[in-house]
Write a protein that holds these residues in place. Structure first.
Motif, PDB file in Angstrom:
ATOM      1  N   LEU A 120      97.769  -0.675 -31.542  1.00 21.57           N
ATOM      2  CA  LEU A 120      98.499   0.174 -30.602  1.00 21.57           C
ATOM      3  C   LEU A 120      98.743   1.569 -31.175  1.00 21.57           C
ATOM      4  CD1 LEU A 120     101.087  -2.449 -29.331  1.00 21.57           C
ATOM      5  CD2 LEU A 120      99.442  -1.245 -27.875  1.00 21.57           C
ATOM      6  N   LYS A 121      99.176   1.635 -32.427  1.00 22.27           N
ATOM      7  CA  LYS A 121      99.470   2.931 -33.040  1.00 22.27           C
ATOM      8  C   LYS A 121      98.214   3.776 -33.209  1.00 22.27           C
ATOM      9  CE  LYS A 121     101.769   1.193 -36.524  1.00 22.27           C
ATOM     10  NZ  LYS A 121     102.524   1.110 -37.798  1.00 22.27           N
ATOM     11  N   THR A 122      97.109   3.140 -33.582  1.00 24.91           N
ATOM     12  CA  THR A 122      95.867   3.890 -33.766  1.00 24.91           C
ATOM     13  C   THR A 122      95.359   4.419 -32.434  1.00 24.91           C
ATOM     14  OG1 THR A 122      95.320   2.434 -35.633  1.00 24.91           O
ATOM     15  CG2 THR A 122      93.558   3.844 -34.798  1.00 24.91           C
ATOM     16  N   ILE A 123      95.432   3.602 -31.392  1.00 24.13           N
ATOM     17  CA  ILE A 123      95.034   4.076 -30.061  1.00 24.13           C
ATOM     18  C   ILE A 123      95.921   5.235 -29.631  1.00 24.13           C
ATOM     19  CG2 ILE A 123      94.963   3.479 -27.605  1.00 24.13           C
ATOM     20  CD1 ILE A 123      94.144   0.627 -28.498  1.00 24.13           C
ATOM     21  N   ASN A 124      97.209   5.110 -29.868  1.00 26.69           N
ATOM     22  CA  ASN A 124      98.154   6.163 -29.499  1.00 26.69           C
ATOM     23  C   ASN A 124      97.886   7.460 -30.266  1.00 26.69           C
ATOM     24  OD1 ASN A 124     101.058   7.438 -30.356  1.00 26.69           O
ATOM     25  ND2 ASN A 124     101.029   6.827 -28.206  1.00 26.69           N
ATOM     26  N   ARG A 125      97.621   7.325 -31.550  1.00 25.07           N
ATOM     27  CA  ARG A 125      97.476   8.495 -32.426  1.00 25.07           C
ATOM     28  C   ARG A 125      96.111   9.174 -32.265  1.00 25.07           C
ATOM     29  NH1 ARG A 125      98.645   5.950 -36.607  1.00 25.07           N
ATOM     30  NH2 ARG A 125      96.555   5.626 -37.464  1.00 25.07           N
ATOM     31  N   ARG A 126      95.077   8.390 -31.958  1.00 22.36           N
ATOM     32  CA  ARG A 126      93.713   8.932 -31.978  1.00 22.36           C
ATOM     33  C   ARG A 126      92.996   8.763 -30.640  1.00 22.36           C
ATOM     34  NH1 ARG A 126      91.758   8.106 -38.162  1.00 22.36           N
ATOM     35  NH2 ARG A 126      90.620   9.983 -37.554  1.00 22.36           N
ATOM     36  N   ILE A 153      89.841  -2.370 -23.188  1.00 24.49           N
ATOM     37  CA  ILE A 153      89.009  -3.214 -24.055  1.00 24.49           C
ATOM     38  C   ILE A 153      88.085  -2.335 -24.897  1.00 24.49           C
ATOM     39  CG2 ILE A 153      87.111  -4.895 -24.079  1.00 24.49           C
ATOM     40  CD1 ILE A 153      88.406  -6.189 -21.597  1.00 24.49           C
ATOM     41  N   LEU A 154      87.480  -1.338 -24.277  1.00 24.86           N
ATOM     42  CA  LEU A 154      86.591  -0.424 -25.001  1.00 24.86           C
ATOM     43  C   LEU A 154      87.356   0.340 -26.078  1.00 24.86           C
ATOM     44  CD1 LEU A 154      84.503   0.965 -21.995  1.00 24.86           C
ATOM     45  CD2 LEU A 154      83.618  -0.396 -23.907  1.00 24.86           C
ATOM     46  N   ARG A 155      88.550   0.788 -25.765  1.00 29.60           N
ATOM     47  CA  ARG A 155      89.340   1.536 -26.752  1.00 29.60           C
ATOM     48  C   ARG A 155      89.682   0.675 -27.962  1.00 29.60           C
ATOM     49  NH1 ARG A 155      93.179   4.455 -22.216  1.00 29.60           N
ATOM     50  NH2 ARG A 155      91.981   6.408 -22.026  1.00 29.60           N
ATOM     51  N   ILE A 156      90.055  -0.569 -27.720  1.00 30.45           N
ATOM     52  CA  ILE A 156      90.379  -1.472 -28.834  1.00 30.45           C
ATOM     53  C   ILE A 156      89.163  -1.661 -29.730  1.00 30.45           C
ATOM     54  CG2 ILE A 156      90.941  -3.875 -29.410  1.00 30.45           C
ATOM     55  CD1 ILE A 156      92.715  -3.874 -26.847  1.00 30.45           C
ATOM     56  N   ALA A 157      88.002  -1.874 -29.128  1.00 27.46           N
ATOM     57  CA  ALA A 157      86.785  -2.084 -29.915  1.00 27.46           C
ATOM     58  C   ALA A 157      86.422  -0.846 -30.723  1.00 27.46           C
ATOM     59  CB  ALA A 157      85.629  -2.476 -28.998  1.00 27.46           C
ATOM     60  N   SER A 162      85.556   2.180 -35.581  1.00 29.35           N
ATOM     61  CA  SER A 162      85.577   3.530 -36.147  1.00 29.35           C
ATOM     62  C   SER A 162      86.702   3.779 -37.143  1.00 29.35           C
ATOM     63  CB  SER A 162      85.675   4.563 -35.012  1.00 29.35           C
ATOM     64  OG  SER A 162      84.553   4.493 -34.166  1.00 29.35           O
ATOM     65  N   PHE A 163      87.820   3.059 -37.005  1.00 28.62           N
ATOM     66  CA  PHE A 163      88.986   3.404 -37.809  1.00 28.62           C
ATOM     67  C   PHE A 163      89.557   2.254 -38.639  1.00 28.62           C
ATOM     68  CE2 PHE A 163      89.135   6.113 -33.922  1.00 28.62           C
ATOM     69  CZ  PHE A 163      88.763   7.310 -34.536  1.00 28.62           C
ATOM     70  N   LEU A 164      89.242   1.017 -38.295  1.00 30.26           N
ATOM     71  CA  LEU A 164      89.837  -0.103 -39.014  1.00 30.26           C
ATOM     72  C   LEU A 164      88.827  -0.904 -39.830  1.00 30.26           C
ATOM     73  CD1 LEU A 164      92.417  -1.451 -36.390  1.00 30.26           C
ATOM     74  CD2 LEU A 164      92.712   0.297 -38.155  1.00 30.26           C
TER      75      LEU A 164
END
Length: 209
Positions: A120-126, A153-157, A162-164
């Protein structure tokens, strides 16, 4: 079910209801994530049932008022079939809502909460970066026009790839499984195709560096 799989599902279902401020996200408890997820499912169930009921009424009215021409009867049958499909989708959502608390109880709660909040935080931040990656991979589609569930779903993937540091094969497979559970019949194929293009682009850029 694996804690990360549960975390992905919680993230997907709670994403639209979580606070945008990172400092407020930090304070979220697992129960809040579950509550947001159940609320999302409940809203989708209600919407699906209302749509199904309206479609069924339209089909029934057409059957009652139409002449006996084959085109009218076939059109009405198609409406009823659509209503049945929508009702089945609502029932599936209801099943997901009912089993959610049990799944959480059987999981490692701290690990679930930690990974869900990280997503959630990574989606929010980036989000801007994430959406740019997706926009480049979409062919003849606009990101904001996609169904919300497919977009999330696409954003989580993309976050995982890319970031995790999640292997792209794992992230894509998990996204496809989420889509099979929460999207429509074509959703998982569409999501698989978009994410394949995302990973192909990332690998191509890495070779140029």
């Amino acid at each position: 079910m694996q804690p990360r799989r549960i975390a992905r599902e919680l993230t997907l279902l709670s994403l639209s209801q979580m606070p945008n401020a990172p400092e407020r996200l930090e304070t979220q408890q697992l129960t809040n994530l579950v509550l947001a997820a159940v609320r999302t499912l409940t809203g989708e169930i209600q919407e699906a049932l209302e749509t199904a009921a309206a479609e069924l009424r339209r089909g029934s009215d057409r059957l009652l008022t139409s002449e006996t021409r084959a085109v009218d009867v076939n059109s009405s049958k198609a409406m009823v079939a659509d209503a049945i499909e929508l009702t089945e989708k609502a029932i599936n959502r209801l099943g997901s809502a009912v089993e959610m608390p049990e799944v959480i109880q059987l999981s490692n709660q701290q690990e679930v909460r930690t990974y869900a909040l990280e997503l959630l935080k990574t989606i929010n931040r980036r989000q801007q970066e994430i959406d740019e990656i997706l926009t480049q991979a979409l062919q003849d589609w606009q990101l904001h026009r996609l169904p919300r569930i497919d977009r999330d779903i696409l954003r989580i993937a993309v976050v995982e790839i890319s970031f995790l540091g999640v292997p792209d094969r794992v992230a894509i497979n998990e996204a496809v499984e989420l889509a099979k559970r929460y999207s429509d019949d074509e959703g998982h194929r569409f999501i698989n195709g978009v994410l394949r293009r995302v990973t192909d682009r990332i690998k191509a850029e890495a070779r140029l560096q």
